[in-house]
Design a protein around this motif. Structure first.
Motif, PDB file in Angstrom:
ATOM      1  N   MET A 169       0.824  -1.204   0.000  1.00  0.00           N
ATOM      2  CA  MET A 169       0.000   0.000   0.000  1.00  0.00           C
ATOM      3  C   MET A 169       0.865   1.264   0.000  1.00  0.00           C
ATOM      4  O   MET A 169       0.653   2.181  -0.799  1.00  0.00           O
ATOM      5  N   LEU A 203       2.546   1.828  -3.340  1.00  0.00           N
ATOM      6  CA  LEU A 203       1.654   2.427  -4.336  1.00  0.00           C
ATOM      7  C   LEU A 203       1.460   3.915  -4.078  1.00  0.00           C
ATOM      8  O   LEU A 203       1.440   4.725  -5.014  1.00  0.00           O
ATOM      9  N   VAL A 204       1.299   4.287  -2.800  1.00  0.00           N
ATOM     10  CA  VAL A 204       1.156   5.705  -2.457  1.00  0.00           C
ATOM     11  C   VAL A 204       2.411   6.474  -2.854  1.00  0.00           C
ATOM     12  O   VAL A 204       2.342   7.586  -3.396  1.00  0.00           O
ATOM     13  N   ALA A 239       2.546   6.951  -6.594  1.00  0.00           N
ATOM     14  CA  ALA A 239       1.574   7.973  -7.002  1.00  0.00           C
ATOM     15  C   ALA A 239       2.104   9.374  -6.700  1.00  0.00           C
ATOM     16  O   ALA A 239       1.955  10.292  -7.510  1.00  0.00           O
ATOM     17  N   SER A 274      -3.885   9.572  -5.265  1.00  0.00           N
ATOM     18  CA  SER A 274      -4.284   8.184  -5.006  1.00  0.00           C
ATOM     19  C   SER A 274      -5.495   8.144  -4.089  1.00  0.00           C
ATOM     20  O   SER A 274      -5.626   8.935  -3.167  1.00  0.00           O
ATOM     21  N   ILE A 294      -7.380   6.086  -1.257  1.00  0.00           N
ATOM     22  CA  ILE A 294      -6.923   5.115  -0.259  1.00  0.00           C
ATOM     23  C   ILE A 294      -7.661   3.794  -0.389  1.00  0.00           C
ATOM     24  O   ILE A 294      -7.084   2.723  -0.184  1.00  0.00           O
ATOM     25  N   ASN A 353      -8.938   2.445  -3.199  1.00  0.00           N
ATOM     26  CA  ASN A 353      -8.358   1.754  -4.349  1.00  0.00           C
ATOM     27  C   ASN A 353      -6.976   1.210  -4.026  1.00  0.00           C
ATOM     28  O   ASN A 353      -6.617   0.099  -4.427  1.00  0.00           O
ATOM     29  N   THR A 354      -6.186   2.004  -3.301  1.00  0.00           N
ATOM     30  CA  THR A 354      -4.842   1.561  -2.930  1.00  0.00           C
ATOM     31  C   THR A 354      -4.913   0.323  -2.056  1.00  0.00           C
ATOM     32  O   THR A 354      -4.163  -0.644  -2.252  1.00  0.00           O
TER      33      THR A 354
END
Length: 705
Positions: free
Chosen positions: A323, A326-327, A330, A337, A339, A341-342
């Motif tokens: 997670m 991914l943040v 982004a 982003s 949260i 979806n993440t």
């Protein structure tokens, strides 16, 4: 109205989860999963082509539905692929037992009292004089009887004499099903080894990166052990920083469990978030241009994944690392982003790697806690406002704790049957203090090569842990700190979540039907509880349990119970906690009356006669139970009618000695030695005396009319 458009990955992940659950609930034997997946993919492609040509909203909607069905079918297919027992050469499919087998240690080696436990990936077996390739995993228990810290290590190739045995199911009613737990990890066999049964014949680590991480973790763990003399504080430090729980004291672990603060001892998203926050703070001044952001992102992601490898790649850590990765990506590419979806993407990739993570309790609690913090905490936080900055910070911590506890509440009742009353108070102090423990511990390890500085850091680390332990113990000692014995079904847990969802929708959307639905759910739960209570008031049951090396039985009448046991049960609390207590809680028994077989005074409701040969005859609710723990020296002059005979402690008894007695069942319990049970089974079968062996068939349960 709920808008799905901003949450595409949530839809995808929920569909994938639905496919996994469909496969699991079908008995893990759902046929044609690949063909079904291929069918939906083909149907989706056809729908997409038609949508392009016809420009129809209905066809476009159908294509969207088919896309979700593709992910659901894909979830079932991936789960089938990850179910190792379906392999044609799996251990469970062998026609005869092996005499030898080889394999590679494919997991961490865990320290246990007197032995070490790990998992072996089988490579070959010697069956009927011929070596054959095989697949499957075996949980090994290896005696730790040498001066070496570890008897075996990750990547060791072993030659083992004997054959692994299938994992036995739970032998007592409502007991934790360890076989199902191991099956979710693709382990279906166990082998308890003696020191002469195995030989190390080489080394071939399946994963070099994991091999490196294990050695690094061991080295760091040795530094902690060297600088923290107290076992209690060292165990907390190793568990909190590195995820090593081998030396974690059972008593202090129980305290953290009972105060709702165990999450700080399990390396999880909390720890990853704290490390991420410190790194972001340290790199804030080099995070302005695009190149700097990319460099910072690479550094952050590299460090987070290094930490994940060092701490064992647990599902909770993997979820958090994926997670935050991914943040970070982004942020580096200047994309906003979402949260949810993440979080969904993190869950999807973890389940793609191993669909059986979905059944992991830590995985479930971890994701739910984050959802609670992300969605519920802001709602709770807005209910009060504080001008004082310190009070505001306290309120933030309080609402975070309540949000996480609230959303995991039904699962906590389902799995652990308890509720920590003062979780909010404990977390107000333990969470920030554990932050200090993490930071001081990591700093002490990083500067362990600097003599005086490392000493100061390790001292600060030690006293921070000591304070956290002492505070948690004080909270645990508060009156009514823990409510135990709460027994709910999986269906009731789902109803509690439905109730929670209805209340949230009512408060957010202000729609009365949601409150009406919530009221209906409360009514159904209340009726279920009343009905269950009425049934429990009428129950009468005798249960003889299968325990490790001891005898124990319960006599249940209504919501009261008497537990008769050997003195060995008093010395092994875990034997009672794991094997008997869940069944008594299920029966509505909060606290039974305890007595030993040799007690002179027994609780009311049961009569006891000590026979001249020191064996005992008990009478309860008209049922007669003869407990034989010593050789029979007294024979009845006429046939003596007894309901049940319990043979315990490997008593020297010949089956012929039992013929003068008339009884319904003869029960062999687990206090008898294995060799004794084998001999008695043969002799009783030869004599024609029917018997019931709880070590093979599980607890002996009789519902008394």
């Amino acid at each position: 109205m709920l808008r799905w458009a901003p949450y595409p990955f949530v839809r995808v992940t929920l569909s994938f989860i639905a496919g996994i659950l469909l496969y699991i609930f079908s008995g893990r034997d759902l046929p044609y999963t690949l063909e079904v997946f291929a069918f939906f993919v083909a149907a989706y492609l056809v729908a997409v082509i038609l949508s392009w040509r016809l420009k129809s909203a209905i066809v476009t909607a159908a294509a969207g539905i088919l896309a979700l069905l593709c992910f659901a079918a894909g979830g079932a297919w991936f789960t089938n692929l990850n179910t190792e027992s379906h392999q044609p050469n799996h251990l469970s499919k062998l026609p005869s037992a092996a005499t030898y087998y080889t394999g590679v240690v494919d997991d961490y080696v865990m320290q246990k009292p007197g032995y070490q436990s790990t998992v072996l990936s089988v490579e070959q077996l010697l069956v009927d004089g011929e070596w054959k390739s095989a697949s499957g995993k075996v949980q090994l228990s290896i005696p730790h009887d040498s001066d070496k810290e570890y008897e075996v290590g990750y990547g060791d190739r072993l030659l083992i004499k004997g054959a692994p045995q299938p994992v036995t199911p739970a032998l007592n009613p409502n007991q934790f099903d360890y076989r199902a737990y191991l099956a979710n990890k693709q382990v279906y066999h166990r082998h308890y080894l003696q020191s002469h049964q195995y030989l190390k014949v080489g080394s071939a680590p399946p994963n070099p990166i994991l091999y490196f991480s294990i050695h690094l973790r061991r080295k760091l763990d040795s530094l902690l052990k060297e600088h923290i003399a107290e076992r209690r504080e060292y165990g907390i430090s190793s568990a909190l920083i590195l995820g090593v729980k081998d030396e974690l004291d059972n008593e202090i672990l129980k305290v953290y469990n009972n105060t709702g603060t165990t999450h700080v001892l399990a390396v999880s998203g909390l720890h990853v978030a704290l490390i991420y926050g410190v790194l972001m703070l340290a790199l804030v001044h080099v995070n302005r241009t695009r190149k700097q952001r990319i460099a910072v992102a690479v550094a952050l992601i590299s460090f987070l994944w290094l930490y994940a490898f060092v701490t064992g790649l647990s599902p909770s850590v993997l979820r958090a690392v994926v997670m935050f990765s991914l943040v970070t990506v982004a942020r580096a590419i200047s994309r906003q982003s979402n949260i949810y979806n993440t979080l969904a993407v993190a869950a999807f990739f973890l389940l793609l790697y191993n669909p059986y993570y979905l059944l992991d309790v830590g995985f479930q609690l971890s994701f739910l806690a984050v959802l609670g913090i992300v969605y519920l905490q802001p709602l709770l936080y807005k209910t009060l406002e504080f001008d004082n900055r310190l009070l505001d910070k306290v309120w933030v911590l309080f609402t975070v704790s309540v949000a996480a506890q609230l959303i995991t509440f039904p699962l906590g009742l389902l799995y652990f049957h308890q509720f920590p009353v003062y979780f909010w108070l404990a977390n107000l102090v333990v969470v920030p203090v554990s932050t200090g423990v993490l930071y001081t511990g990591m700093a002490a390890l990083a500067f362990s090569w600097v003599p005086f500085l490392s000493f100061l850091l390790f001292q600060l680390h030690f006293w921070t842990i000591w304070f956290m332990n002492e505070f948690t113990i004080r909270v645990h000692q508060l009156p009514q700190a823990l409510i135990q014995g709460i027994d709910i079904s999986a269906g009731q847990a789902w109803m509690l979540y439905a109730l929670m969802l209805c209340f949230i929708l009512f408060l957010v959307l202000r729609r009365l039907p949601y409150l009406v639905l919530a009221t209906g759910i409360v009514a159904i739960l209340a009726v279920q509880e009343i009905r269950e209570g009425m049934q429990q008031q009428q129950q009468r049951a005798l249960t003889i349990y299968s325990l490790r090396g001891t005898s124990a039985l319960s006599l249940v009448r209504g919501q009261d119970a008497i537990v008769l046991a050997d003195k060995g049960l008093e010395l092994d609390e875990r034997n009672y906690t794991f094997n008997m207590q869940p069944h008594l809680w299920h029966k509505g028994i909060e606290q039974p009356a305890f007595a030993t077989f040799s007690a002179a005074n027994l609780p009311s409701g049961i009569s006891h006669a000590l026979l001249p040969d020191s064996n005992s005859l008990y009478v309860w609710q008209g049922q007669k139970l003869l407990v034989i723990s010593r050789p029979l020296k007294v024979q009845p002059k006429a046939a003596l009618s007894i309901d049940y005979v319990l043979l315990t402690n490997s008593a020297r008894v010949n089956p012929e000695d039992l013929l003068p007695f008339s009884f319904k069942h003869l029960i062999l319990d687990a206090s008898n030695k294995p060799w004794y049970l084998q001999r008695m089974r043969q002799q009783l079968t030869t004599t024609g005396i029917p018997f019931y062996d709880v070590t093979e068939k599980g607890a002996f349960v009789v519902e008394v009319e």
